[in-house]
Design a protein around this motif. Structure first.
Motif, mmCIF file in Angstrom:
data_model
loop_
_atom_site.group_PDB
_atom_site.id
_atom_site.type_symbol
_atom_site.label_atom_id
_atom_site.label_comp_id
_atom_site.label_asym_id
_atom_site.label_seq_id
_atom_site.Cartn_x
_atom_site.Cartn_y
_atom_site.Cartn_z
ATOM 1 N N LEU A 127 35.497 43.593 41.998
ATOM 2 C CA LEU A 127 36.004 44.855 42.540
ATOM 3 C C LEU A 127 37.429 45.095 42.052
ATOM 4 O O LEU A 127 37.765 46.202 41.616
ATOM 5 C CB LEU A 127 35.966 44.829 44.076
ATOM 6 C CG LEU A 127 36.451 46.110 44.774
ATOM 7 C CD1 LEU A 127 35.581 47.310 44.392
ATOM 8 C CD2 LEU A 127 36.458 45.926 46.298
ATOM 9 N N ALA A 128 38.255 44.063 42.115
ATOM 10 C CA ALA A 128 39.635 44.147 41.601
ATOM 11 C C ALA A 128 39.913 42.850 40.855
ATOM 12 O O ALA A 128 40.022 41.790 41.469
ATOM 13 C CB ALA A 128 40.620 44.332 42.743
ATOM 14 N N THR A 129 40.018 42.913 39.546
ATOM 15 C CA THR A 129 40.085 41.698 38.725
ATOM 16 C C THR A 129 41.443 41.457 38.085
ATOM 17 O O THR A 129 41.624 40.448 37.407
ATOM 18 C CB THR A 129 39.019 41.760 37.617
ATOM 19 O OG1 THR A 129 39.264 42.915 36.794
ATOM 20 C CG2 THR A 129 37.624 41.849 38.205
ATOM 21 N N SER A 130 42.384 42.357 38.262
ATOM 22 C CA SER A 130 43.727 42.183 37.722
ATOM 23 C C SER A 130 44.734 42.314 38.852
ATOM 24 O O SER A 130 44.421 42.843 39.925
ATOM 25 C CB SER A 130 44.018 43.243 36.651
ATOM 26 O OG SER A 130 44.105 44.533 37.251
ATOM 27 N N TYR A 131 45.954 41.849 38.606
ATOM 28 C CA TYR A 131 46.985 41.975 39.636
ATOM 29 C C TYR A 131 47.309 43.439 39.905
ATOM 30 O O TYR A 131 47.578 43.821 41.050
ATOM 31 C CB TYR A 131 48.238 41.197 39.237
ATOM 32 C CG TYR A 131 48.087 39.709 39.463
ATOM 33 C CD1 TYR A 131 48.364 39.131 40.693
ATOM 34 C CD2 TYR A 131 47.625 38.877 38.442
ATOM 35 C CE1 TYR A 131 48.197 37.780 40.912
ATOM 36 C CE2 TYR A 131 47.458 37.512 38.646
ATOM 37 C CZ TYR A 131 47.745 36.974 39.891
ATOM 38 O OH TYR A 131 47.563 35.633 40.105
ATOM 39 N N ALA A 132 47.260 44.271 38.867
ATOM 40 C CA ALA A 132 47.528 45.698 39.053
ATOM 41 C C ALA A 132 46.473 46.329 39.955
ATOM 42 O O ALA A 132 46.793 47.098 40.872
ATOM 43 C CB ALA A 132 47.561 46.407 37.693
ATOM 44 N N TRP A 173 45.553 35.021 45.812
ATOM 45 C CA TRP A 173 45.332 33.799 45.053
ATOM 46 C C TRP A 173 45.227 34.153 43.572
ATOM 47 O O TRP A 173 44.897 35.294 43.228
ATOM 48 C CB TRP A 173 44.037 33.130 45.495
ATOM 49 C CG TRP A 173 44.125 32.472 46.831
ATOM 50 C CD1 TRP A 173 43.977 33.060 48.049
ATOM 51 C CD2 TRP A 173 44.403 31.103 47.089
ATOM 52 N NE1 TRP A 173 44.146 32.150 49.054
ATOM 53 C CE2 TRP A 173 44.410 30.925 48.495
ATOM 54 C CE3 TRP A 173 44.647 29.991 46.266
ATOM 55 C CZ2 TRP A 173 44.651 29.700 49.096
ATOM 56 C CZ3 TRP A 173 44.880 28.754 46.868
ATOM 57 C CH2 TRP A 173 44.876 28.618 48.260
ATOM 58 N N PRO A 174 45.478 33.202 42.685
ATOM 59 C CA PRO A 174 45.153 33.435 41.276
ATOM 60 C C PRO A 174 43.670 33.778 41.130
ATOM 61 O O PRO A 174 42.859 33.452 41.998
ATOM 62 C CB PRO A 174 45.494 32.097 40.616
ATOM 63 C CG PRO A 174 46.560 31.513 41.498
ATOM 64 C CD PRO A 174 46.151 31.908 42.897
ATOM 65 N N ALA A 175 43.332 34.411 40.031
ATOM 66 C CA ALA A 175 41.972 34.909 39.832
ATOM 67 C C ALA A 175 40.928 33.804 39.920
ATOM 68 O O ALA A 175 41.151 32.665 39.491
ATOM 69 C CB ALA A 175 41.870 35.608 38.484
ATOM 70 N N SER A 176 39.762 34.157 40.456
ATOM 71 C CA SER A 176 38.686 33.191 40.703
ATOM 72 C C SER A 176 37.823 32.955 39.472
ATOM 73 O O SER A 176 37.564 33.862 38.681
ATOM 74 C CB SER A 176 37.787 33.690 41.842
ATOM 75 O OG SER A 176 38.520 33.837 43.033
ATOM 76 N N GLY A 177 37.374 31.720 39.340
ATOM 77 C CA GLY A 177 36.413 31.356 38.308
ATOM 78 C C GLY A 177 35.431 30.347 38.875
ATOM 79 O O GLY A 177 35.541 29.934 40.035
ATOM 80 N N ILE A 178 34.468 29.945 38.077
ATOM 81 C CA ILE A 178 33.443 28.999 38.517
ATOM 82 C C ILE A 178 33.749 27.601 37.996
ATOM 83 O O ILE A 178 33.987 27.408 36.798
ATOM 84 C CB ILE A 178 32.046 29.440 38.052
ATOM 85 C CG1 ILE A 178 31.573 30.649 38.873
ATOM 86 C CG2 ILE A 178 31.027 28.302 38.195
ATOM 87 C CD1 ILE A 178 30.203 31.164 38.498
ATOM 88 N N GLN A 194 37.735 35.375 36.195
ATOM 89 C CA GLN A 194 38.677 36.340 36.768
ATOM 90 C C GLN A 194 37.910 37.357 37.618
ATOM 91 O O GLN A 194 38.049 38.566 37.472
ATOM 92 C CB GLN A 194 39.493 37.027 35.673
ATOM 93 C CG GLN A 194 40.302 36.026 34.856
ATOM 94 C CD GLN A 194 41.275 36.674 33.901
ATOM 95 O OE1 GLN A 194 41.924 37.659 34.238
ATOM 96 N NE2 GLN A 194 41.372 36.105 32.706
ATOM 97 N N ALA A 195 37.117 36.815 38.526
ATOM 98 C CA ALA A 195 36.202 37.637 39.319
ATOM 99 C C ALA A 195 36.882 38.381 40.456
ATOM 100 O O ALA A 195 36.320 39.318 41.017
ATOM 101 C CB ALA A 195 35.085 36.762 39.887
ATOM 102 N N GLY A 196 38.091 37.985 40.813
ATOM 103 C CA GLY A 196 38.785 38.658 41.908
ATOM 104 C C GLY A 196 40.004 37.875 42.333
ATOM 105 O O GLY A 196 40.205 36.729 41.921
ATOM 106 N N LEU A 197 40.834 38.517 43.158
ATOM 107 C CA LEU A 197 42.059 37.884 43.654
ATOM 108 C C LEU A 197 42.108 38.008 45.177
ATOM 109 O O LEU A 197 42.837 38.846 45.724
ATOM 110 C CB LEU A 197 43.294 38.539 43.027
ATOM 111 C CG LEU A 197 43.443 38.382 41.504
ATOM 112 C CD1 LEU A 197 42.860 39.595 40.791
ATOM 113 C CD2 LEU A 197 44.907 38.213 41.113
ATOM 114 N N PRO A 198 41.332 37.202 45.896
ATOM 115 C CA PRO A 198 41.356 37.255 47.364
ATOM 116 C C PRO A 198 42.754 36.946 47.899
ATOM 117 O O PRO A 198 43.492 36.163 47.297
ATOM 118 C CB PRO A 198 40.357 36.165 47.777
ATOM 119 C CG PRO A 198 39.562 35.875 46.557
ATOM 120 C CD PRO A 198 40.429 36.168 45.394
#
Length: 333
Positions: A106-111, A141-146, A224-228
């Motif tokens: 839904l939101a994958t960058s800090y911007a 948090w920093p962007a999520s990965g697997i 970089q799936a999201g930044l919860p």
């Protein structure tokens, strides 16, 4: 003469240390002391003490030492502890407002995360205020990965794997990929990896370093799936017991912590990826197939979220998408 003496006594009390009694808050966090959020909390606490001329002292309790992550919000709400920090997506079952930034892609960058927060914040503030909680600040948090103990080229490779779930969104992902979701709190992740309770999970680069995932896990796919976001808040009664000047000092420190935290998150993201590589992990971009698979899951999770969201929560995504579209048009012009 009696009135004069009374006045002198009151004046003496007003100038006494009791009039400037030290207030103490405890702040509960589930994350380890080396974590960027806890480091930021420590600076926030120091700023508050300086800003109140030492009249408010905040003691930080990290690594679930006071309450588990799942207990912190209720503890603050009930006045068992004055302040706390939570990962909001872990509370999505309570309200969709808390889970919107857990929707993958839904939101994958800090911007974009900033835009999402811009429209989420007033709704979040109003929601918490009804529960007797004052929002101080939020930091992603920093962007999520697997992370996975075995190579993953597509979601089909995740079938049957022991998948760490820490929120409704990650539990649903485990179900969609036909994995075995296992609920594991941040403080328990390292041990869960060692004992084989968890074999794969989706989280930030920072959590991978915190949990020493590199000792048990071979692969990290930088989706970089999201930044919860984490939210830091205080019991409303505790906040209102402060003088106006003290409240202003707390909110000023919170504003600084929010700005600093967003910057730290970005910086620590790159540093954490370097650490994972240096410790022997294979850090790579996901295959086109894996990215497409997770994006499809993201669409399913967004639909799931929208079904349970009330009008206020649903409006967050609508406004966010409109804001993104408006900014994109402005850039093209």
């Amino acid at each position: 003469m009696r009135f004069l003496k009374t006045g002198l006594v009151l004046a003496a009390f007003a100038l006494s240390p009791a009039a400037f009694a030290l207030k103490k808050w405890d702040l509960a966090s589930a994350f380890v002391t080396s974590n960027l959020h806890v480091a930021n909390l420590a600076e926030f606490a120091a700023d508050v003490e300086r800003g109140t001329q030492g009249q408010l002292r905040i003691t930080l309790h990290a690594n679930s030492s006071l309450f588990k992550g799942s207990e912190i919000k209720r503890a603050v709400q009930g006045g068992q502890v004055q302040a706390g920090e939570i990962l909001m997506t872990a509370y999505e079952n309570e309200s969709a407002v808390l889970g919107v930034d857990g929707v993958p892609f839904l939101a994958t960058s800090y911007a974009d995360a900033r835009k999402l927060y811009q429209v989420q914040k007033p709704v979040l503030q109003a929601y918490l205020e009804k529960q007797g909680i004052v929002l101080l600040y939020c930091v992603p948090w920093p962007a999520s990965g697997i992370y996975s103990k075995r190579a993953v080229d597509s979601i089909a490779d995740m079938r049957g794997i022991k998948w760490r779930a820490y929120s409704p969104a990650t539990t649903r992902m485990g179900e969609l990929m036909q994995a075995q979701p296992v609920t594991v709190q941040p403080a328990e992740l390292s041990q869960a990896l060692i004992t084989g309770v968890v074999e794969a999970f989706m989280t930030s680069t920072q959590t991978g370093v915190d949990s020493r995932a590199y000792e048990q896990v071979k692969y990290f796919y930088d989706l970089q799936a999201g930044l919860p976001k984490n939210a830091v808040f205080v019991n409303a009664k505790a906040f209102r017991s402060l003088s106006v000047e003290q409240q202003q000092a707390v909110m000023k420190a919170a504003e600084a912590a929010e700005d600093r935290g967003w910057q730290l998150s970005n910086e620590w993201n790159e540093a954490s990826k370097r650490t994972l590589r240096e410790k022997g992990m294979t850090v790579s971009e996901p295959s086109p197939t894996l990215r497409a698979d997770v994006q499809r899951m993201g669409q399913q999770l967004l639909q799931d979220w929208q079904k349970k969201a009330g009008p206020d929560a649903a409006g967050i995504v609508t406004q966010y998408q409109q804001l993104r579209a408006s900014d994109s048009q402005a850039v093209r012009k």
